[in-house]
Design an enzyme around this catalytic site. Structure first.
Site, PDB file in Angstrom:
ATOM      1  N   ASP A 166       0.410  -0.973  -0.848  1.00  0.00           N
ATOM      2  CA  ASP A 166      -0.046   0.042   0.109  1.00  0.00           C
ATOM      3  C   ASP A 166       0.389   1.349   0.364  1.00  0.00           C
ATOM      4  O   ASP A 166       2.108   0.997   0.114  1.00  0.00           O
ATOM      5  CB  ASP A 166      -0.748   0.167   1.203  1.00  0.00           C
ATOM      6  N   HIS A 483       0.769  -9.173  -3.176  1.00  0.00           N
ATOM      7  CA  HIS A 483      -0.220  -7.931  -3.363  1.00  0.00           C
ATOM      8  C   HIS A 483       1.002  -6.346  -3.023  1.00  0.00           C
ATOM      9  O   HIS A 483       1.330  -6.639  -1.587  1.00  0.00           O
ATOM     10  CB  HIS A 483      -1.084  -7.879  -1.688  1.00  0.00           C
ATOM     11  N   ASP A 531      -0.904 -17.407  -3.601  1.00  0.00           N
ATOM     12  CA  ASP A 531      -0.143 -16.985  -4.749  1.00  0.00           C
ATOM     13  C   ASP A 531      -1.343 -15.765  -5.040  1.00  0.00           C
ATOM     14  O   ASP A 531      -0.918 -15.849  -6.134  1.00  0.00           O
ATOM     15  CB  ASP A 531       1.387 -17.164  -5.418  1.00  0.00           C
ATOM     16  N   GLU A 540       0.706 -10.693   1.670  1.00  0.00           N
ATOM     17  CA  GLU A 540       1.573  -9.469   0.799  1.00  0.00           C
ATOM     18  C   GLU A 540       2.927  -9.171   1.461  1.00  0.00           C
ATOM     19  O   GLU A 540       3.299  -9.905   1.911  1.00  0.00           O
ATOM     20  CB  GLU A 540       1.440  -7.991   2.016  1.00  0.00           C
TER      21      GLU A 540
END
Ligand code: 9MR
Length: 562
Positions: A166, A483, A531, A540
């Site tokens: 993120d 991620h 995955d 992540e």
């Protein structure tokens, strides 16, 4: 959904050390011992023996046997292990892989950097413009206002690392990560088996400072910027709302906001700045002094405001990193301040803290972003200091390591981690338990502790129920779709996969994202992983997961042939 787990013989797909322990796991219905054969790259049998039936393993719900081929010592590539008509994925016997893993796991931090262009010449395929420096469409981190109603000022909080996949930057989590990078360096000053940390090909390479410290400084400078003049530290800075995937950092158009100060963030700065003050002192006295002043100021502010807790509902646009108990953060900060200064105030606090004598060695992870007492305990035990009763502190780490050794011995996959359900980021919990084992080896010089670390890494590199490595680029089958908004190759082929050395969070029994919920219902703990780029709760990347990976890889790299 049934994962393809390939051959039923499960090995470390990367490398065993020539003289180290070599263990594998066979998944089979057989109840009696079976023969196994070790073959070299030419297919010649170089060792053989019998499996040990282990019954049903709770973490995988599989009937398994273990295989111990430690007696074979010759280095080479392309070995396989055969049993029950199945042949394992190939593996090496040799030490080189851990030197590259140590470095690759650290190189991850450069491409996580905010506030600086990533130079494609240094990371081919990963170059990108600087994120969040105030260039449109970014609203920038150079002048970030608080959330409405929280404060009436703005701060320059540019720089640092993006936390994970993120665009957020969180002091609680940046803290444990930068601390573990500094500890990886600091261990090279104190541990008999440590060797210098490798070069990282970062913009600062070639200056007079070890690259691992230059990388740590990138984050530490950001943590310092999150401190207010009164000493308190903002908990986090991130977008007003969650961004979607994929989205390169410099293309994020959202409003950035500072979230309230917290005692936990303030103590994370106190701890890391105190540690920075000692590790940077030989290289940059001014930076060391600045950190020491910030650490003392943060400590005083936290003492004056001991219960300003981050809200568990402040999760719009970023993680909450909320923590209802900050007594362990107080202990960690006091420990680091004491080691650096020797001052009575911190000494007395350490000695009076319940965390100083508590049993910290759970069957989950020994430490994580919200449980940091072990960071303080391990440093008190391994970094020279004059604490009264220090022998007992050192012995307490050894006692913890004994516990993890017992768990390894009892676990047919050789894990030090055996909590029942697996947590979000379980791979980092496994690694942090291994750090306790490594610290016990550094304290005692006794090989079983070191061998526990060597067994633990096998799990992450393929000796597991899914028969895959969790580190990108390491092992024949490895995680590669973690991620991330910028390593989002599986969503946009013009973007790269995560760089080699990126650790996936790992199995999470909680199934806390829609993909995991749809694909993995009822999973046994080791099977609660996929995955898939959208499975953020199992897959992540994160700065606090690569930090213990590099720490442990550096430890193993220092063992030579074992
Ligand atoms: O690692 C964090 C884990 O312990 C929490 O359970 C989870 C949910 O709050 O959040 C994890 O941290 C994520 C953070 O909130 C946002 N950036 C990505 C982090 C790793 O997934």
């Amino acid at each position: 959904y049934t994962p393809d787990t390939g051959p039923r013989v499960r090995v470390n797909q990367v490398a065993y050390l020539p003289k180290g322990p070599k263990n594998a796991t066979l998944v089979t219905d057989a109840t009696d011992a079976l023969p196994w054969k070790l073959k070299d790259a030419a297919g010649k049998v170089v060792a053989q023996g019998s499996t040990t039936p282990r019954g049903v393993d709770a973490s995988s719900r599989q009937n398994v046997h273990s295989i111990d081929f430690s007696a074979y010592h010759k280095a080479g590539t392309g070995f396989t292990l055969t049993a029950d008509g199945e042949t394992s994925r190939p593996f090496d016997i040799g030490a080189d892989a851990y030197q590259s893993l140590e470095v690759d796991a650290l190189k991850f931090y450069y491409t996580q950097r905010s506030g600086i262009a990533i130079d494609d010449a240094l990371r081919p395929g990963y170059g990108r413009p600087a994120g969040h420096i105030g260039t449109a469409p970014n609203q920038g981190d150079t002048n970030v206002p608080c959330q409405p109603g929280v404060c009436d000022y703005s701060l320059d909080v540019s720089g640092g690392w993006y936390d994970a996949g993120d665009h957020g930057k969180y002091v609680v989590n940046g803290g444990i990560s930068v601390a573990q990078l500094m500890s990886e360096f600091e261990r090279t000053k104190n541990a008999a088996s440590a060797r210098p940390i490798g070069a990282l090909a970062i913009p600062e390479s070639g200056d007079d400072v070890p690259d691992v410290l230059d990388e740590a400084r990138w984050e530490q400078e950001f943590l310092l910027k999150m401190q207010r003049p009164d000493g308190m530290v903002h908990h986090k800075i991130h977008d007003e709302n969650w961004t979607g995937l994929p989205l390169l950092p410099h293309l994020d158009p959202q409003k950035r906001e500072l979230h309230p100060v917290s005692t936990a963030a303030t103590l994370n700065l106190a701890a890391t700045a105190a540690q920075a003050a000692r590790v940077f002192a030989p290289y940059d006295a001014a930076f060391a002094a600045k950190n020491l002043a910030a650490a003392k100021k943060a400590w005083a502010a936290a003492k004056a405001n001991p219960a300003i807790l981050a809200s568990p509902s402040d999760g719009n646009g970023g993680g909450t990193y909320d923590d209802a108990d900050v007594s362990d953060e107080f202990y960690w900060a006091a420990a680091e301040l004491y080691i650096t200064t020797g001052d009575a105030e911190y000494k007395n606090f350490v000695l009076a803290s319940p965390h100083h004598t508590a049993d910290l060695w759970s069957q989950g992870g020994a430490m994580d972003w919200g449980h940091v007492a072990a960071l303080g305990r391990i440093d008190l035990a391994t970094v020279p200091n004059g604490l009264p009763g220090r022998d007992a502190v050192r012995q307490s780490v050894v006692t913890g390591a004994d516990r993890y050794l017992t768990t390894i011995d009892q676990h047919p996959y050789g894990l030090p981690y055996n909590p029942g359900d697996y947590v979000w980021g379980s791979n980092s919990a496994v690694l942090n338990d291994m750090i306790v084992l490594a610290a016990a080896y550094d304290i005692t010089g006794k090989l079983p502790y070191r061998d526990g670390v060597l067994q633990g890494i096998d799990y992450l590199l393929g000796r597991n129920a899914l028969n895959q490595s969790y580190v990108t680029g390491y092992g024949e089958v490895a995680s590669k779709n973690q991620h991330s908004r910028w390593y989002a190759h599986s969503l946009d082929t013009s973007l790269p996969n995560p760089p080699h050395g990126s650790l996936a969070g790992g199995p999470n029994s909680g199934l806390q994202d829609p993909v995991a919920q749809a694909k993995l219902p009822g999973c046994a703990p080791q099977f609660c992983y996929i995955d898939d780029i959208n499975s953020y709760s199992t897959n992540e990347v994160a700065v606090n997961w690569n930090a213990p990976l590099s720490w442990v890889a550096a430890f193993i790299a220092g063992q030579g042939d074992g």
